[in-house]
Design a protein around this motif. Structure first.
Motif, PDB file in Angstrom:
ATOM      1  N   ARG A 179      39.080  29.824  52.051  1.00 53.25           N
ATOM      2  CA  ARG A 179      40.368  30.512  51.950  1.00 53.25           C
ATOM      3  C   ARG A 179      40.197  31.961  51.507  1.00 53.25           C
ATOM      4  NH1 ARG A 179      43.019  26.781  49.412  1.00 53.25           N
ATOM      5  NH2 ARG A 179      42.288  27.423  47.350  1.00 53.25           N
ATOM      6  N   ASN A 180      39.270  32.189  50.558  1.00 52.82           N
ATOM      7  CA  ASN A 180      39.059  33.543  50.034  1.00 52.82           C
ATOM      8  C   ASN A 180      37.570  33.875  49.980  1.00 52.82           C
ATOM      9  OD1 ASN A 180      41.896  34.072  49.308  1.00 52.82           O
ATOM     10  ND2 ASN A 180      41.588  32.467  47.759  1.00 52.82           N
ATOM     11  N   PRO A 181      36.940  34.020  51.150  1.00 57.65           N
ATOM     12  CA  PRO A 181      35.498  34.331  51.165  1.00 57.65           C
ATOM     13  C   PRO A 181      35.221  35.678  50.501  1.00 57.65           C
ATOM     14  CG  PRO A 181      36.467  34.637  53.350  1.00 57.65           C
ATOM     15  CD  PRO A 181      37.518  33.991  52.510  1.00 57.65           C
ATOM     16  N   ARG A 182      34.183  35.714  49.665  1.00 55.88           N
ATOM     17  CA  ARG A 182      33.858  36.941  48.936  1.00 55.88           C
ATOM     18  C   ARG A 182      32.767  37.752  49.630  1.00 55.88           C
ATOM     19  NH1 ARG A 182      33.810  35.009  42.544  1.00 55.88           N
ATOM     20  NH2 ARG A 182      35.964  34.205  42.508  1.00 55.88           N
ATOM     21  N   HIS A 183      31.823  37.081  50.260  1.00 60.02           N
ATOM     22  CA  HIS A 183      30.717  37.798  50.893  1.00 60.02           C
ATOM     23  C   HIS A 183      31.101  38.183  52.321  1.00 60.02           C
ATOM     24  CE1 HIS A 183      26.667  38.560  52.519  1.00 60.02           C
ATOM     25  NE2 HIS A 183      26.323  38.791  51.267  1.00 60.02           N
ATOM     26  N   ALA A 184      30.604  39.321  52.771  1.00 57.99           N
ATOM     27  CA  ALA A 184      30.946  39.819  54.109  1.00 57.99           C
ATOM     28  C   ALA A 184      30.523  38.845  55.205  1.00 57.99           C
ATOM     29  CB  ALA A 184      30.291  41.183  54.337  1.00 57.99           C
ATOM     30  N   HIS A 185      29.383  38.151  54.999  1.00 62.30           N
ATOM     31  CA  HIS A 185      28.922  37.215  56.023  1.00 62.30           C
ATOM     32  C   HIS A 185      29.843  35.999  56.105  1.00 62.30           C
ATOM     33  CE1 HIS A 185      26.145  35.250  58.730  1.00 62.30           C
ATOM     34  NE2 HIS A 185      26.170  34.184  57.965  1.00 62.30           N
ATOM     35  N   THR A 186      30.290  35.506  54.952  1.00 61.82           N
ATOM     36  CA  THR A 186      31.238  34.386  54.957  1.00 61.82           C
ATOM     37  C   THR A 186      32.538  34.802  55.629  1.00 61.82           C
ATOM     38  OG1 THR A 186      30.298  33.756  52.808  1.00 61.82           O
ATOM     39  CG2 THR A 186      32.271  32.601  53.523  1.00 61.82           C
TER      40      THR A 186
END
Length: 525
Positions: A509-516
């Protein structure tokens, strides 16, 4: 100028497996052939190619550019290569395990009088990283998605007029699947390549195929322009397929992600009880020979009893390598692994074999992971025989219990693997993995080769088994929806490192890393 089949029937003795079926491949057009496992999709392709297994016979009319061709004749065999290219579903089985990728490409290019320098260009065209290094490596040194791209490069070596792609993206994550299909679509438009796209993935077919053929148990139940069929399906089975893939009846309006939503009720019911980690890995690293970068780079990881942990990432991210390193299935892997405070990396021989009783493994391909020469009952109880558990009668009784536990019938123990669909075979593989009553179940892309209906069933089964048996589940996948269905936590891998780790719902829902974020965005497209 077309390649056409009319009134095709495929028989095994007196039993009809497929047909009657009509289809035509035209230059510059894409025909989608869809249906669940066992519908006859691959039989259609094998009939066109003249590669039906022994014991199966094709009847009907085959024409190319208006000329009649006899099934099984030299003229039929001559179609393979310059006229018909083939991308098979299982790239590992299609590639020679003892020859480098460069040797296999150059062999095909020489056969068809093409310049050997095209081998490197072909690998670049299918977006394989570092083509120079790739030419010197062997199939086992690539991820499943990378092997599929190599298979596509091999199919393109002879510049065929038509390409049969049999489930070409079943092992690929959403972004790379889209890249591969974009490539095939560009070939269709720019080079006038006729494309036959066989898939159980309706969003994929809807995005790339102009016409569609729907098969069910060997029968054609619907055909026509893809948009019209998706917008107004006439057959109940077509509507069922569309709804199983989460598509609205009304048809796609553009490229659609091949990743579909999984009903949240299939997922885990709350976090696991906090306790001592069942499985731990510390400083796990792996570098394959001739590879410029590590496949696994100093990873630490832990999994608790009753917990589902998904290793999520694109092809080549290191997720399968991490799974195999934790299982002690990789020579050359560095680091330490503990199972219930027993260090697996310090064990060998019988001591390691005894500890492996506590681990069950389900592999990606339900067709390749079952021995075709063994009956299902023997396959399921093979771990018990290896571990010297019980006598033959006790093992036979256990086989029946396990088959029932995974939603099959005890009487199926006497059958052979080829008598089952892909979804049923994966249930058999799960039954085998549960034979020794393990504490840990490891699933490596266990649903990627299945259609939407069977994928949903297997995910529900895994969630139930985890909950009822208190299993720890390590779930290796590129499918975000599948990860959310069975895992409380997700570890996202990129370039051999864990770049994000946390609660499954929160990570998605709230990915923190750019790849995620890129993975989540790719699924939404």
């Amino acid at each position: 100028m077309t390649l056409a089949l009319r009134q095709l029937d495929v028989h095994a003795g007196a039993r009809r497996l497929l047909g009657p079926l009509d289809l035509a491949l035209a230059p510059g057009r894409c025909l989608g052939v869809v249906g669940e496992s066992g519908s006859g999709k691959s039989l259609t392709a094998l009939s066109l190619l003249g590669l039906l297994p022994p014991g199966l016979h094709a009847r009907g009319a085959l024409t190319h550019d208006g000329a009649d061709i006899v099934f099984g004749s030299r003229a039929h065999a001559a179609l393979r290569g310059r006229v018909l290219g083939w991308v098979p579903q299982d790239p590992l089985a299609a590639l020679h395990p003892l020859r480098t990728i460069g040797a296999q490409l150059r062999e095909t290019l020489r056969v068809h009088d093409q310049a050997e320098t095209q081998a490197r260009a072909l690998l670049s065209r299918v977006r394989l990283p570092d083509p120079d290094a790739a030419l010197k490596r062997f199939p086992h040194q690539f991820s499943g998605g990378q092997r599929q791209r190599i298979a596509i490069a091999l199919a393109l070596c002879s510049a065929p007029r038509y390409l049969i792609a049999d489930e070409p993206t079943s092992a690929l994550d959403a972004r790379i699947a889209r890249e591969v299909l974009d490539l095939l679509d560009a070939l269709r438009r720019e080079d006038g390549l006729g494309l036959m796209l066989i898939s159980h993935d309706l969003p994929l077919v809807g995005a790339y195929a102009e016409d569609v053929l729907v098969l069910r148990r060997g029968d054609v139940v619907e055909r026509g322009a893809t948009r019209a069929v998706f917008a107004h399906p006439q057959h109940a089975y077509t509507r069922e397929l569309i709804e199983a893939d989460g598509l609205p009846v009304g048809g796609p309006s553009g490229p659609i992600s091949s990743e579909t939503a999984i009903d949240s009720k299939l997922g885990p019911e709350g976090p696991p009880t906090k306790n001592q980690a069942l499985l731990r890995g510390e400083a796990l690293s792996m570098r394959y020979p001739r590879s410029a970068t590590p496949a696994l780079d100093g990873v630490d990881i832990a999994l608790h009893r009753g917990e589902g942990l998904a290793l999520l990432g694109e092809s080549g991210s290191g997720k399968s390598t991490l799974g195999r390193a934790l299982l002690r299935l990789l020579r050359g892997a560095q680091g330490r692994v503990w199972l219930d405070e027993v260090e697996l990396t310090a064990l060998s021989g019988r001591a390691l074999r005894v500890m492996r009783r506590r681990i069950g493994v389900v592999f990606q391909d339900p067709y390749a992971s079952l021995d075709p020469r063994m009956r299902v009952g023997d396959i399921v109880t093979e771990p018990l025989r290896i571990q010297d558990f019980g006598d033959a009668a006790a093992r036979a009784a256990k086989a029946g219990e396990l088959l029932v536990a995974v939603g099959l019938e005890a009487e199926m123990a006497t059958r052979w693997p080829h008598q089952f669909s892909g979804g049923q075979r994966q249930r058999i593989a799960i039954a085998r993995a549960l034979a020794c009553d393990p504490d840990l179940l490891v699933c490596d892309e266990a649903v990627s080769a299945l259609d939407a209906h069977h994928r949903r069933e297997i995910l529900a089964l895994l969630a139930t088994l985890k909950r009822e048996r208190g299993l720890a589940l390590l779930f290796v996948t590129h499918d975000l929806a599948a990860a959310a269905a069975v895992a409380e936590r997700i570890a996202v891998l990129d370039a051999g490192k864990i770049v994000e780790l946390g609660d499954a719902a929160e990570v998605l829902r709230n990915p923190r890393h750019a790849h995620t974020q890129a993975l989540v965005d790719a699924r939404r497209l």
